[in-house]
Design a protein around this motif. Sequence first.
Motif, mmCIF file in Angstrom:
data_model
loop_
_atom_site.group_PDB
_atom_site.id
_atom_site.type_symbol
_atom_site.label_atom_id
_atom_site.label_comp_id
_atom_site.label_asym_id
_atom_site.label_seq_id
_atom_site.Cartn_x
_atom_site.Cartn_y
_atom_site.Cartn_z
ATOM 1 N N LYS A 82 19.183 63.516 35.441
ATOM 2 C CA LYS A 82 19.952 64.698 35.769
ATOM 3 C C LYS A 82 21.195 64.297 36.536
ATOM 4 O O LYS A 82 21.109 63.707 37.602
ATOM 5 C CB LYS A 82 19.097 65.640 36.595
ATOM 6 C CG LYS A 82 19.718 66.991 36.732
ATOM 7 C CD LYS A 82 18.644 67.996 37.005
ATOM 8 C CE LYS A 82 19.196 69.381 37.009
ATOM 9 N NZ LYS A 82 18.108 70.316 37.278
ATOM 10 N N ARG A 139 29.569 69.744 33.500
ATOM 11 C CA ARG A 139 28.567 68.900 34.132
ATOM 12 C C ARG A 139 27.603 68.477 33.027
ATOM 13 O O ARG A 139 27.505 69.143 31.986
ATOM 14 C CB ARG A 139 27.844 69.636 35.250
ATOM 15 C CG ARG A 139 26.596 70.353 34.787
ATOM 16 C CD ARG A 139 25.795 70.924 35.957
ATOM 17 N NE ARG A 139 24.389 70.628 35.785
ATOM 18 C CZ ARG A 139 23.427 71.329 36.369
ATOM 19 N NH1 ARG A 139 23.721 72.337 37.157
ATOM 20 N NH2 ARG A 139 22.166 71.007 36.169
ATOM 21 N N ASP A 161 23.707 67.137 31.802
ATOM 22 C CA ASP A 161 22.281 66.853 31.991
ATOM 23 C C ASP A 161 21.824 66.051 30.778
ATOM 24 O O ASP A 161 21.929 66.533 29.652
ATOM 25 C CB ASP A 161 21.446 68.143 32.039
ATOM 26 C CG ASP A 161 21.651 68.909 33.336
ATOM 27 O OD1 ASP A 161 21.973 68.270 34.351
ATOM 28 O OD2 ASP A 161 21.496 70.136 33.318
ATOM 29 N N THR A 202 23.084 67.579 27.443
ATOM 30 C CA THR A 202 23.552 68.963 27.553
ATOM 31 C C THR A 202 24.732 68.990 28.514
ATOM 32 O O THR A 202 24.632 68.469 29.618
ATOM 33 C CB THR A 202 22.427 69.865 28.103
ATOM 34 O OG1 THR A 202 21.319 69.827 27.196
ATOM 35 C CG2 THR A 202 22.893 71.305 28.263
ATOM 36 N N VAL A 249 27.482 71.578 30.397
ATOM 37 C CA VAL A 249 27.763 72.977 30.703
ATOM 38 C C VAL A 249 28.925 73.071 31.681
ATOM 39 O O VAL A 249 28.988 72.326 32.655
ATOM 40 C CB VAL A 249 26.518 73.680 31.300
ATOM 41 C CG1 VAL A 249 26.850 75.107 31.724
ATOM 42 C CG2 VAL A 249 25.369 73.687 30.288
ATOM 43 N N GLU A 283 16.256 76.319 30.349
ATOM 44 C CA GLU A 283 17.687 76.270 30.648
ATOM 45 C C GLU A 283 18.512 75.848 29.443
ATOM 46 O O GLU A 283 19.627 76.329 29.246
ATOM 47 C CB GLU A 283 17.962 75.343 31.840
ATOM 48 C CG GLU A 283 17.407 75.857 33.164
ATOM 49 C CD GLU A 283 17.846 77.287 33.479
ATOM 50 O OE1 GLU A 283 18.999 77.642 33.202
ATOM 51 O OE2 GLU A 283 17.006 78.044 33.996
ATOM 52 N N SER A 284 17.954 74.958 28.624
ATOM 53 C CA SER A 284 18.687 74.559 27.423
ATOM 54 C C SER A 284 18.656 75.677 26.386
ATOM 55 O O SER A 284 19.650 75.972 25.736
ATOM 56 C CB SER A 284 18.074 73.295 26.822
ATOM 57 O OG SER A 284 18.239 72.211 27.702
#
Lengths: 458, 458
Positions: free
Chosen positions: A9, A64, A66, A78, A80, A301-302
Amino acid sequence: MSARIQAVKLEAPNYVGKEEVPESLLRPGIDDPNSMRGKFERMIRGIQDQVCAAIEEVDGCNFRQDAWTRPSGGGGITRVLQEGNVWEKAGVAVSVVYGSMPAESYRVAVGRDIPFEQDDRVPFFAAGISSVMHPWNPHCPTMHFNYRYFETEDWKGIPGQWWFGGGTDITPSYVNEEDMRHFHGTYKAVCDRHDPAWYNKMKLACDDYFLIPHRGETRGMGGIFFDDLNDRDKDKIFAFSTDCAQNIVESYVPIIKKHKTDPYSERQKQWQQIRRGRYVEFNLVYDRGTIFGLKTGGRIESILMSLPLTASWRYDHQVDPQGPEQKFLNCVRNARAQSWVSRAQGRRSLVVTAAKKPAQGGKRRLDATGYIVDNSERGNIFAVEPKQLYTSSPTSDRAARQGLGGVQGLAVLAAAGAIVAAVTLGIAKNPADTLQGLAASGAADSLTAIADRISSSL
Amino acid sequence: MSARIQAVKLEAPNYVGKEEVPESLLRPGIDDPNSMRGKFERMIRGIQDQVCAAIEEVDGCNFRQDAWTRPSGGGGITRVLQEGNVWEKAGVAVSVVYGSMPAESYRVAVGRDIPFEQDDRVPFFAAGISSVMHPWNPHCPTMHFNYRYFETEDWKGIPGQWWFGGGTDITPSYVNEEDMRHFHGTYKAVCDRHDPAWYNKMKLACDDYFLIPHRGETRGMGGIFFDDLNDRDKDKIFAFSTDCAQNIVESYVPIIKKHKTDPYSERQKQWQQIRRGRYVEFNLVYDRGTIFGLKTGGRIESILMSLPLTASWRYDHQVDPQGPEQKFLNCVRNARAQSWVSRAQGRRSLVVTAAKKPAQGGKRRLDATGYIVDNSERGNIFAVEPKQLYTSSPTSDRAARQGLGGVQGLAVLAAAGAIVAAVTLGIAKNPADTLQGLAASGAADSLTAIADRISSSL
């Protein structure tokens, strides 16, 4: 975070920690980097970089990142950007996963009567990129795209199968004909370079997929959508997917640059929020990838990265019958009838032709969908980044249409070729929870199953 | 608005046009006003007046009223207060409907092997009141309630059957133990007046129903929930339902009066918006009445009256592990373990007992649900005000649990006794559209059916 999933992360801006993301998500020493697997992964990771860079340039804020990997192979990245200057929320995610699918799903997908044992499983590979971008300004449209590649390995002497899927679609809050001509025109030009029949076909498939049946309107103003594409040379379809993906920025960013500083009224902002509510309704009630992801214990969250930062539901909201909101509704309530591009692209304005009323829901209502099982040998279902990876199959569509009954029919529907790699990629809870999540979906399922059965019994 | 539905739309504030709403929604000259039908209708309409008056007094703004009737009998009254001083959206709706249900649904609901013909239908009556209230202030909780009565007529020599259902539950954004003791204490006192075993049972049923499986948390902090209640004298259960309904104001309004002017920070407002997003997720993905209503062509504005005016989805929102948001999450992630009232009611503070982990989804995952068909002889499905009217059946639960396979199993699941009068009350589009809507739901259905089947095959 379970022990199964190794998640990296990275909270810092602008891809800090980029060095922690592996050069390739393929299985080192097993997958050929020069195969379609490798080519597709490189393509989508390049597109992720390209799109994020273009968005950052316009927005002034950074994504950002992940990133996560799975011990059994594969992983995802990912990105975002939230509460930027231009976008309230923008996300771009890639993932690459491996697993095995039940042989029956495979058989139906392939459309051949292959003998198999009850517990046979066919190894597969799936990779995809998925994105949704919601700007602040009501004159700037939301844009969504998704490109995916799926293949199975050779099995019982039958060569591996493969399909491509994807699309780019746009969801404004107001009708700007010039913008829509630009967006649709870009994709018509892309399609025309590969097959002159594709744009029309894929534009209608998009209108059908993004229908919100309970509203009698589409989520937005369409674009192109294709599924199960494997009707010609693999490299030709890859070239098409690549061309589509490489035109995302060109189809969208000029519209944002044009409108990002447009003044807007409170009424216009409110209308945008109401349309965002419709976006949520489509994604939570109908979107195949989202629903499958939620019900199979994916990384929430994804899966819900696609939802807007803000949305509104206003009781019985009425619009001025002469105003621009009504003009918008006329479009989304007759999506199939809208022709945004003429043969001489770019010269035709909004035309609502007297096209015959679409069969609402179109292909979607007959689509059958399937599932994938990961190869950790834990017998656990997983889904992958939502909406990123799935495909369905004309064969399973036919089976559904012919209405095979009973367990067989349901199994066909359930298993059907369709491989919904709907999203997750772990960071999932433990396998027991995942199964509980599945079981817990029973209530809504029976309810919707009812609606389904009712319709066929009347 | 189709010709089938006679809608009276009253835009003016404070029940202007009240004289246009019929004195009773029963069938004049057919239904006995002194029967349970009449008593229940009078009760819920009285509660609608009582609750709306209490809310208006606190808010200072008035509800607007939309009333409608159906030519084939029955109708409803929806009252909504939007953008008030205290509430961003508050709605209270009553409806009374008639129709006929397939004999198979009836048979399963009743749990007896009654011989019937394929096309047999059993006449039913259903009435209910439903409400959701979302305040602006993050220290003021959202509250939802629903009370309903369902009965069938005598059929083939078998006396009519009946069930009651309902509940009141609360959804704050922060844990205020005193508030929760007041709310739960009020309902414990109500339950204790009727059956000392009920509060605990109905509190757990509420925690189970309002679980959001993909989040592993409940929508809010519960209350009471009961379904299929017919285990004693009809008048006794009516008295209980009435007592529950008459305590809505007492259970909720003092909490609002206490907090409506509490100062709050931007962080607290943002957190409320995120919790509103969870509310939307539960209602659109899992709530039986909402889903059934959406997929069967109900009146969308009534079905989605329950959604908040504003909601937010923030990617990977993290809370301070020592802060009040985390305390809230601890509660909704262990809803069944929370005991808000002690035996000596009102003296116990928040206690997280070491109760064994709940079977997530609880009863809900096994619930089977059914459907109703209107009696206009158009063969058209309708749903009624969402969440207002439905019931399920222990018998159908058993069938689901035993896992009848194939068409039979699906038919049982689909038809099962459960009568989901999920809501609508017309103002529906034309019957063809309604059927299209049903058919269009196939995609999501097959997807969720998959998840369901997958879970049982692993």
